[in-house]
Design a protein around this motif. Structure first.
Motif, PDB file in Angstrom:
ATOM      1  N   TRP A 145       0.830  -1.210   0.000  1.00  0.00           N
ATOM      2  CA  TRP A 145       0.000   0.000   0.000  1.00  0.00           C
ATOM      3  C   TRP A 145       0.861   1.255   0.000  1.00  0.00           C
ATOM      4  N   TRP A 146       1.923   1.266   0.840  1.00  0.00           N
ATOM      5  CA  TRP A 146       2.682   2.483   1.048  1.00  0.00           C
ATOM      6  C   TRP A 146       3.601   2.833  -0.120  1.00  0.00           C
ATOM      7  N   LEU A 147       4.299   1.843  -0.646  1.00  0.00           N
ATOM      8  CA  LEU A 147       5.326   2.141  -1.646  1.00  0.00           C
ATOM      9  C   LEU A 147       4.797   2.836  -2.895  1.00  0.00           C
ATOM     10  N   PRO A 148       3.701   2.349  -3.515  1.00  0.00           N
ATOM     11  CA  PRO A 148       3.215   3.045  -4.719  1.00  0.00           C
ATOM     12  C   PRO A 148       2.864   4.504  -4.452  1.00  0.00           C
ATOM     13  N   ARG A 149       2.304   4.784  -3.292  1.00  0.00           N
ATOM     14  CA  ARG A 149       1.913   6.164  -2.980  1.00  0.00           C
ATOM     15  C   ARG A 149       3.140   7.048  -2.722  1.00  0.00           C
ATOM     16  N   LYS A 161       5.406  13.037  -8.765  1.00  0.00           N
ATOM     17  CA  LYS A 161       4.692  14.299  -8.972  1.00  0.00           C
ATOM     18  C   LYS A 161       5.554  15.490  -8.569  1.00  0.00           C
ATOM     19  N   LYS A 162       6.363  15.317  -7.532  1.00  0.00           N
ATOM     20  CA  LYS A 162       7.176  16.434  -7.058  1.00  0.00           C
ATOM     21  C   LYS A 162       8.350  16.726  -7.981  1.00  0.00           C
ATOM     22  N   GLU A 197      10.804   3.198  -9.199  1.00  0.00           N
ATOM     23  CA  GLU A 197      10.472   1.898  -8.605  1.00  0.00           C
ATOM     24  C   GLU A 197      11.621   1.329  -7.772  1.00  0.00           C
ATOM     25  N   ASP A 198      12.803   1.902  -7.882  1.00  0.00           N
ATOM     26  CA  ASP A 198      13.955   1.445  -7.089  1.00  0.00           C
ATOM     27  C   ASP A 198      13.979   2.075  -5.694  1.00  0.00           C
ATOM     28  N   ILE A 199      13.192   3.105  -5.494  1.00  0.00           N
ATOM     29  CA  ILE A 199      13.260   3.861  -4.235  1.00  0.00           C
ATOM     30  C   ILE A 199      12.492   3.114  -3.146  1.00  0.00           C
ATOM     31  N   PRO A 200      13.128   2.849  -1.994  1.00  0.00           N
ATOM     32  CA  PRO A 200      12.446   2.131  -0.913  1.00  0.00           C
ATOM     33  C   PRO A 200      11.473   3.035  -0.164  1.00  0.00           C
ATOM     34  N   ALA A 201      10.682   2.421   0.681  1.00  0.00           N
ATOM     35  CA  ALA A 201       9.732   3.182   1.499  1.00  0.00           C
ATOM     36  C   ALA A 201      10.482   4.125   2.429  1.00  0.00           C
ATOM     37  N   PRO A 202       9.864   5.240   2.786  1.00  0.00           N
ATOM     38  CA  PRO A 202      10.543   6.186   3.681  1.00  0.00           C
ATOM     39  C   PRO A 202      10.730   5.587   5.063  1.00  0.00           C
ATOM     40  N   ALA A 203      11.876   5.858   5.658  1.00  0.00           N
ATOM     41  CA  ALA A 203      12.124   5.437   7.033  1.00  0.00           C
ATOM     42  C   ALA A 203      11.354   6.347   7.970  1.00  0.00           C
ATOM     43  N   GLY A 204      10.767   5.757   8.991  1.00  0.00           N
ATOM     44  CA  GLY A 204       9.982   6.557   9.917  1.00  0.00           C
ATOM     45  C   GLY A 204      10.828   7.566  10.667  1.00  0.00           C
ATOM     46  N   PRO A 235       0.605  14.723   5.596  1.00  0.00           N
ATOM     47  CA  PRO A 235      -0.802  14.686   5.161  1.00  0.00           C
ATOM     48  C   PRO A 235      -1.524  13.396   5.556  1.00  0.00           C
ATOM     49  N   LEU A 236      -0.805  12.272   5.594  1.00  0.00           N
ATOM     50  CA  LEU A 236      -1.423  11.023   6.030  1.00  0.00           C
ATOM     51  C   LEU A 236      -1.827  11.107   7.492  1.00  0.00           C
ATOM     52  N   GLU A 237      -0.970  11.713   8.298  1.00  0.00           N
ATOM     53  CA  GLU A 237      -1.296  11.898   9.713  1.00  0.00           C
ATOM     54  C   GLU A 237      -2.471  12.867   9.881  1.00  0.00           C
ATOM     55  N   GLN A 238      -2.504  13.910   9.073  1.00  0.00           N
ATOM     56  CA  GLN A 238      -3.597  14.879   9.178  1.00  0.00           C
ATOM     57  C   GLN A 238      -4.934  14.244   8.833  1.00  0.00           C
ATOM     58  N   GLU A 239      -4.950  13.453   7.777  1.00  0.00           N
ATOM     59  CA  GLU A 239      -6.200  12.773   7.399  1.00  0.00           C
ATOM     60  C   GLU A 239      -6.646  11.827   8.503  1.00  0.00           C
ATOM     61  N   MET A 240      -5.676  11.128   9.111  1.00  0.00           N
ATOM     62  CA  MET A 240      -5.999  10.193  10.194  1.00  0.00           C
ATOM     63  C   MET A 240      -6.601  10.929  11.381  1.00  0.00           C
ATOM     64  N   ALA A 241      -6.005  12.054  11.736  1.00  0.00           N
ATOM     65  CA  ALA A 241      -6.500  12.844  12.862  1.00  0.00           C
ATOM     66  C   ALA A 241      -7.914  13.356  12.597  1.00  0.00           C
ATOM     67  N   HIS A 242      -8.152  13.835  11.383  1.00  0.00           N
ATOM     68  CA  HIS A 242      -9.486  14.344  11.046  1.00  0.00           C
ATOM     69  C   HIS A 242     -10.522  13.215  11.093  1.00  0.00           C
ATOM     70  N   TRP A 243     -10.119  12.024  10.689  1.00  0.00           N
ATOM     71  CA  TRP A 243     -11.046  10.880  10.737  1.00  0.00           C
ATOM     72  C   TRP A 243     -11.414  10.546  12.182  1.00  0.00           C
ATOM     73  N   TYR A 244     -10.415  10.481  13.055  1.00  0.00           N
ATOM     74  CA  TYR A 244     -10.693  10.207  14.465  1.00  0.00           C
ATOM     75  C   TYR A 244     -11.659  11.250  15.047  1.00  0.00           C
ATOM     76  N   ALA A 245     -11.365  12.517  14.790  1.00  0.00           N
ATOM     77  CA  ALA A 245     -12.189  13.588  15.346  1.00  0.00           C
ATOM     78  C   ALA A 245     -13.623  13.495  14.834  1.00  0.00           C
ATOM     79  N   ALA A 246     -13.784  13.170  13.553  1.00  0.00           N
ATOM     80  CA  ALA A 246     -15.129  13.055  12.975  1.00  0.00           C
ATOM     81  C   ALA A 246     -15.902  11.896  13.602  1.00  0.00           C
TER      82      ALA A 246
END
Length: 742
Positions: free
Chosen positions: A255-259, A266-267, A289-296, A313-324
């Protein structure tokens, strides 16, 4: 007017040779086993770990009268918790964390009622439910199938704490398997953790929603109301330590790598432009496609800023979902999340929450109490109270700050510093909630000390006793807002420093050190235009102040002190040097890193944390000798009278506590070989103290066991109208000494 008399208490014992210096000087290859001898004496422990009502250790008389329904709902005003019906009264919470599947074991309704009463007697006015999800799901065969027995215990326990005026902090989800069936200890792999999958998996979000809703939105048969409507529920954390689900860097790449790669595509548009921006470390990449997932951990990324821009932005969306979700359910309390990483990215993310919560430990073991587990044997004081400054670096201006977990962990030998470093500075900074993790109150059997089982550790218990007075009774004076550290996500300095090693987890030391001197908070926004107006008397420093144009950290300690003196925040004679010595603006707290020394000097509480051999003269309490490293403190328990007038006081002497036959790979005691058994052993020491008190001729000394029972009476062996002398050989493993006229 009573004549001011001088009371001298002399507690004599043999020299203790096994102090920190002696341990370190021993051969590193020598294993060490802890056994009862002249250096280690058995703790005087009752068969019951319950405080005796009316004893000097019973703190219920300091609690507010009334049930939760009578005291009313908690709201936020002026950046702190207050009573909705009496907003002039600020409320601080000292919290007892409970894990129901452990702490409620073998407890019926009668025992649960007694348990709630014991929490009150121990000085707590809030409970944090930890692993409530797993407690309800443990042993069940289907997802979202709650244990009826455990649900009944939780319902009745909430009813009981309400009667005792104790409020609730609720983890919506703690377990990495949430409200699913199974053994969470066999499903701990980060890549399958719900803490990671909840960002993108609808099934996991559905499990969160339905599990939380079942807890909050059903009628408790004992209170007669839904928990979500109950004023007992003050706040909730959406998912405890969820940062480890995303920023650990261990998640399902499908899920994470393609995004992540789409974000980079895009950048930058082309792999050539990306490699130009990332530098030579990206030479090996031929395509996106050679680039690995970002390290936390941001510092481990080739381009930390790109990783942050992708993850935020992933964290922001998660926070908004919890609040909703909580809003849809009708939650009237205060929700927060992201309670374990205090870096600038998370400080930015927390700006939308009504309060900030944070977990942090000093000397967290690597392997709990298993063989070969390792711990650091360093001093919180010597670190400049780093564990507290971690909290300070995440504190946001004009919002409540909640410590959801803290601990100077067993078997660190400096555990005796915890009450001063965390309790003392939290009181000074006017923090709103403290939670030492975990279970300082428990009805489980007396046992050997285990890390995070606070009720087994007499040093942790005594630290919480002192913390009650420093923090809850507010014996330490709260400072006013004085220093605000500001940053903006779109500033050049944010971009240059976001991936620096000292920025990865928390605020760099130079920025957080002022928290040991004056009122301290942070503010992180999108741009500097969003910075709020300062409060009267408050100075602001942007993060640019701490760095040169190349992003290299400057030494600004003298500049900060000069600015604070010029603004009148600290007096000209304040002893702080900004590097090793820190004196609070109130002059009640003094920390000396080089000496591993800290003192607190207030009208009702006076004492020191210090190495063996220290001598100190405080306002009403003088230490003439202390033969073993430790915490030696005196507190008035005579209502709220100052020490010079109190007829009842408690003297606390904490050294170290370990288990019988506890074994280490070397005298430094960093690597554990065997955890050991009961009885718990106390490191032996002696001390001589002088107490100024109006009632000195009538005072007597009573060694106490851990429940508050008086073991014997020690009368004066000499003295006059101006002093009384007591002698005590502390070979009986005593931590508490009651000093009383009766």
């Amino acid at each position: 007017m009573y004549q001011l008399l001088l009371c001298t208490l002399i507690l004599l014992a043999g020299e203790c040779s096994l102090n920190a210096a002696a341990i370190v000087s021993a051969p590193a290859s020598t294993t060490i086993k802890i056994q009862a001898n002249d250096q280690w004496v058995p703790l005087v422990q009752s068969a019951s770990n319950r405080i005796k009502a009316g004893s000097a250790l019973d703190l219920s008389s300091f609690q507010r009268d009334g049930t939760v329904d009578e005291l009313g709902r908690i709201v936020i005003k002026g950046g702190h918790f207050v009573f909705a019906d009496n907003p002039a009264v600020q409320v601080r919470f000292l919290t007892n964390a409970v894990t129901p599947w452990k702490d409620f074991e073998n407890l019926g309704h009668r025992e649960l009622e007694e348990f709630a009463g014991e929490i009150r007697r121990s000085g707590y006015n809030m409970v944090r439910t930890h692993f409530l999800d797993y407690s309800l799901m443990r042993g069940m065969s289907d997802d979202l199938e709650f244990s009826k027995e455990m649900q009944d215990k939780i319902d009745y326990f909430i009813y009981c704490i309400k009667k005792n005026g104790i409020y609730l902090n609720f983890d919506c989800m703690t377990s990495w398997i949430g409200y699913t069936a199974g053994n969470m200890f066999k499903k701990k792999a980060p890549e399958i953790s719900l803490k990671s999958r909840i960002y993108h998996d609808p099934a996991v979000r559905d499990n969160w929603r339905k599990g939380v809703e079942r807890i909050l939105c059903r009628i408790n048969p004992y209170t007669g109301m839904r928990l979500i409507d109950d004023p007992v529920l003050v706040m909730a954390v959406a998912y405890n330590e969820q940062e480890y689900g995303l920023w650990s860097g261990k998640y399902d790449g499908a899920w994470w790598l393609p995004r992540w790669r789409d974000f980079l595509r895009k950048k930058y548009g082309s792999i050539r432009d990306l490699k130009q921006a990332w530098g030579t470390r990206a030479d090996k990449f031929k395509r996106f496609e050679d680039i690995p997932a970002p390290a936390g951990e941001l510092k481990r990324n080739i381009n930390p800023l790109d990783a942050a821009e992708f993850l935020i932005p992933l964290e922001q969306e998660m926070a908004h979902w919890y609040a909703a979700q909580m809003k849809e359910m009708g939650f009237r309390g205060f929700l927060t999340n992201s309670n374990c990483i205090a870096n600038s990215c998370y400080n930015y993310l927390r700006k939308e929450w009504p309060l900030t919560a944070m977990n942090q430990y000093h000397a967290h073991p690597k392997g709990w109490i298993s063989p070969n587990s390792v711990i650091e044997q360093n001093s919180p004081i010597a670190s400049g109270a780093q564990v507290f400054r971690y909290f300070a670096g995440a504190r946001q201006a004009e919002k409540p700050f909640v410590v959801t977990e803290h601990n100077v962990c067993f078997w660190n030998r400096y555990r005796y510093e915890q009450a001063f470093v965390i309790g003392g500075y939290s009181a000074f900074q006017d923090i709103d909630v403290l939670t030492c993790h975990s279970a300082p109150v428990s009805f489980q059997k007396v046992d050997a000390i285990k890390t995070f089982f606070l009720w087994t550790d007499p040093i942790a218990k005594a630290s919480e006793f002192l913390t009650f007075f420093l923090f809850r009774r507010q014996d330490v004076t709260a400072t006013k807002p004085a220093i605000r550290i500001r940053s903006a996500r779109k500033s050049d300095i944010f971009r240059k420093t976001v991936g620096l090693p000292n920025m990865s987890w928390g605020m760099p030391s130079q920025q957080s050190m002022p928290a040991l001197i004056a009122g301290f908070s942070t503010e992180t926004t999108e741009t500097s235009k969003e910075w709020r107006q300062l409060r009267p008397g408050e100075l602001a420093f942007s993060t640019d102040f701490f760095y040169d144009k190349k992003g290299k950290e400057r030494n600004v300690s003298n500049e900060l002190l000069t600015a604070m003196r010029k603004a009148g925040i600290i007096s000209p004679d304040n002893r702080s040097n900004g590097k090793t010595i820190f004196e609070s603006s109130t002059q009640e707290l003094l920390l000396d890193r080089d000496r591993k020394y800290m003192q607190i000097d207030t009208p009702r509480f006076q004492g020191v944390c210090a190495p063996a051999g220290v001598k100190a003269r405080l306002s009403n309490f003088e230490i003439r000798d202390m033969t073993t490293d430790g915490n030696l403190a005196l507190v008035s328990v005579d209502d709220c009278k100052p020490l010079e007038e109190a007829k009842r006081m408690v003297l606390v002497y904490m050294t170290n506590a370990l288990n019988t036959n506890m074994e280490f790979s070397s005298p430094e005691m960093t690597k554990l070989l065997k955890c050991g058994t009961v009885p718990v052993l106390i490191q032996h020491g002696s001390f001589t103290v002088v107490i100024k008190n109006r009632h000195a001729p009538a005072l007597k000394l009573y060694p106490l066991d851990m429940t508050g029972n008086r073991l014997k009476e020690l009368s004066a062996i000499g003295g006059s109208d101006t002093e009384c002398v007591f002698s005590c050989d502390n070979r009986e493993g005593i931590i508490y000494f009651e000093i009383s006229t009766e």
